[in-house]
Design a protein around this motif. Structure first.
Motif, PDB file in Angstrom:
ATOM      1  N   TYR A  11       4.896  14.108 -11.814  1.00  0.00           N
ATOM      2  CA  TYR A  11       5.328  14.072 -13.210  1.00  0.00           C
ATOM      3  C   TYR A  11       4.299  14.755 -14.113  1.00  0.00           C
ATOM      4  N   LEU A  12       3.011  14.453 -13.892  1.00  0.00           N
ATOM      5  CA  LEU A  12       1.963  15.069 -14.707  1.00  0.00           C
ATOM      6  C   LEU A  12       1.886  16.568 -14.456  1.00  0.00           C
ATOM      7  N   GLN A  13       2.109  16.967 -13.205  1.00  0.00           N
ATOM      8  CA  GLN A  13       2.092  18.405 -12.898  1.00  0.00           C
ATOM      9  C   GLN A  13       3.252  19.116 -13.590  1.00  0.00           C
ATOM     10  N   ASP A  14       4.436  18.481 -13.591  1.00  0.00           N
ATOM     11  CA  ASP A  14       5.584  19.076 -14.292  1.00  0.00           C
ATOM     12  C   ASP A  14       5.317  19.179 -15.771  1.00  0.00           C
ATOM     13  N   MET A  15       4.695  18.187 -16.364  1.00  0.00           N
ATOM     14  CA  MET A  15       4.388  18.194 -17.781  1.00  0.00           C
ATOM     15  C   MET A  15       3.456  19.352 -18.117  1.00  0.00           C
ATOM     16  N   ALA A  25       0.833  -1.209   0.000  1.00  0.00           N
ATOM     17  CA  ALA A  25       0.000   0.000   0.000  1.00  0.00           C
ATOM     18  C   ALA A  25       0.867   1.258   0.000  1.00  0.00           C
ATOM     19  N   ASP A  26       1.950   1.240   0.770  1.00  0.00           N
ATOM     20  CA  ASP A  26       2.848   2.394   0.826  1.00  0.00           C
ATOM     21  C   ASP A  26       3.531   2.606  -0.513  1.00  0.00           C
ATOM     22  N   ALA A  27       3.950   1.517  -1.151  1.00  0.00           N
ATOM     23  CA  ALA A  27       4.598   1.625  -2.452  1.00  0.00           C
ATOM     24  C   ALA A  27       3.639   2.194  -3.500  1.00  0.00           C
ATOM     25  N   LEU A  28       2.383   1.753  -3.462  1.00  0.00           N
ATOM     26  CA  LEU A  28       1.397   2.271  -4.408  1.00  0.00           C
ATOM     27  C   LEU A  28       1.138   3.759  -4.166  1.00  0.00           C
ATOM     28  N   PHE A  29       1.099   4.149  -2.900  1.00  0.00           N
ATOM     29  CA  PHE A  29       0.871   5.554  -2.565  1.00  0.00           C
ATOM     30  C   PHE A  29       2.021   6.428  -3.072  1.00  0.00           C
ATOM     31  N   ILE A  30       3.253   5.969  -2.819  1.00  0.00           N
ATOM     32  CA  ILE A  30       4.425   6.727  -3.290  1.00  0.00           C
ATOM     33  C   ILE A  30       4.436   6.799  -4.805  1.00  0.00           C
ATOM     34  N   GLY A  31       4.109   5.682  -5.459  1.00  0.00           N
ATOM     35  CA  GLY A  31       4.065   5.672  -6.911  1.00  0.00           C
ATOM     36  C   GLY A  31       3.034   6.642  -7.461  1.00  0.00           C
ATOM     37  N   ALA A  32       1.869   6.701  -6.808  1.00  0.00           N
ATOM     38  CA  ALA A  32       0.830   7.621  -7.252  1.00  0.00           C
ATOM     39  C   ALA A  32       1.279   9.070  -7.087  1.00  0.00           C
ATOM     40  N   GLN A  33       1.989   9.346  -5.995  1.00  0.00           N
ATOM     41  CA  GLN A  33       2.505  10.699  -5.785  1.00  0.00           C
ATOM     42  C   GLN A  33       3.497  11.083  -6.876  1.00  0.00           C
ATOM     43  N   GLN A  34       4.371  10.153  -7.220  1.00  0.00           N
ATOM     44  CA  GLN A  34       5.373  10.439  -8.246  1.00  0.00           C
ATOM     45  C   GLN A  34       4.726  10.673  -9.606  1.00  0.00           C
TER      46      GLN A  34
END
Length: 288
Positions: free
Chosen positions: A281-285, A268-277
């Motif tokens: 990335y989409l915000q930077d784009m 669950a923590d890995a999925l949360f971190i992945g979603a944040q990343q």
């Protein structure tokens, strides 16, 4: 005796009465208000559809609760009048061994395939509903949201061939022991058989889940007590049956499920971190 309202005794009440208590998901789902201020615009068609679906599910659930209450009264009368006799799992085991009485297993395939009584006959009174029409999908979603994700209890529907299949296997004068996982579905089966003319019916009180390993000769990959559990609660070892087993087995058994719990948190923590990343990335784009 009043006949059993078979079409209405399907998944919702039976699944809930047979499931482990699960954390409610309703608190996390925003409610949709149907009240309108004179100055507000009319609800969006999709929103209106959601409201109607929720109202329909509530009506369906209320009808099921009423049907179950009426069925319970009939079942109590059936036992009180001696039309169905009560056996404990241990007594059922003695009857099978000493008197060679047949045992009819009326559980769905999801439970039967995990564990069964050696030599028993199997005709499910309710079976896993694998259809994908609008009504079935709606019930599947309701069952999942109301605890199916936690308990693993599937959506069930009445097996219209139940009586004919039993009549093919057993004559009306057979001394027949009827059992399910917890005792509810087998009572429904007893009423059907009693109304059809079966006079020597025995009901296993508490179902196969109440049986100890020495009570009944068992086949299958799991103890009879474990055949009715599933979902996330089984994976984490948080069912009553597993906690009882853990008390017997000791720390090794508990460590297994503790490791699984840690694994769930890590994933669950890995999925949360992945979603944040991905979000960054989409915000930077967009900013570029």
């Amino acid at each position: 005796m009043a006949s059993l309202a078979l079409p209405s005794l399907n998944s919702l009440p039976i699944s809930r009465l047979h499931s482990q208590k699960a954390p409610s998901l309703n608190s996390s789902i925003p409610s949709i208000s149907t009240s309108r201020h004179p100055c507000t615009a009319a609800p969006h068609p999709f929103q209106s559809g959601v409201i109607r679906m929720q109202a329909g599910e509530e009506d369906f659930e209320l009808k099921q609760v009423r049907d179950m209450a009426a069925a319970k009264k009939r079942w109590d009368a059936m036992i009180r009048e001696g039309k169905v006799k009560i056996l404990t799992p241990k007594e059922a085991g003695y009857a099978i061994q000493l008197s060679n009485k047949p045992l009819l297993d009326v559980r769905p395939s999801s439970e039967r395939e995990k564990a069964w009584v050696k030599g028993s006959s199997w005709v499910p009174v309710f079976e896993v509903d694998d259809k994908f029409d609008v009504g079935t999908v709606s019930r599947k979603v309701s069952t999942f949201m109301m605890g199916g994700w936690w308990s693993g209890v599937p959506t069930l529907s009445y097996n219209s061939q139940f009586l004919s299949k039993v009549e093919e296997k057993f004559p009306k004068d057979a001394e027949l022991i009827v059992a399910c996982q917890k005792g509810l579905r087998s009572l429904a089966a007893c009423e059907i058989l009693c109304n059809a003319g079966y006079k020597n019916l025995f009901w296993v009180q508490g179902g196969l889940e109440a049986a100890e390993e020495e009570d009944l000769a068992r086949e299958g990959s799991q103890p009879l007590k474990f055949a009715g559990i599933g979902g996330l609660s089984e994976f984490l070892g948080w069912t009553d049956q597993q906690r009882t087993q853990a008390a017997r087995e000791g720390w090794g058994y508990r460590l297994l499920y503790s490791a699984r719990l840690v694994g769930v948190f890590v994933v669950a923590d890995a999925l949360f971190i992945g979603a944040q990343q991905v979000g960054r990335y989409l915000q930077d784009m967009r900013s570029h």
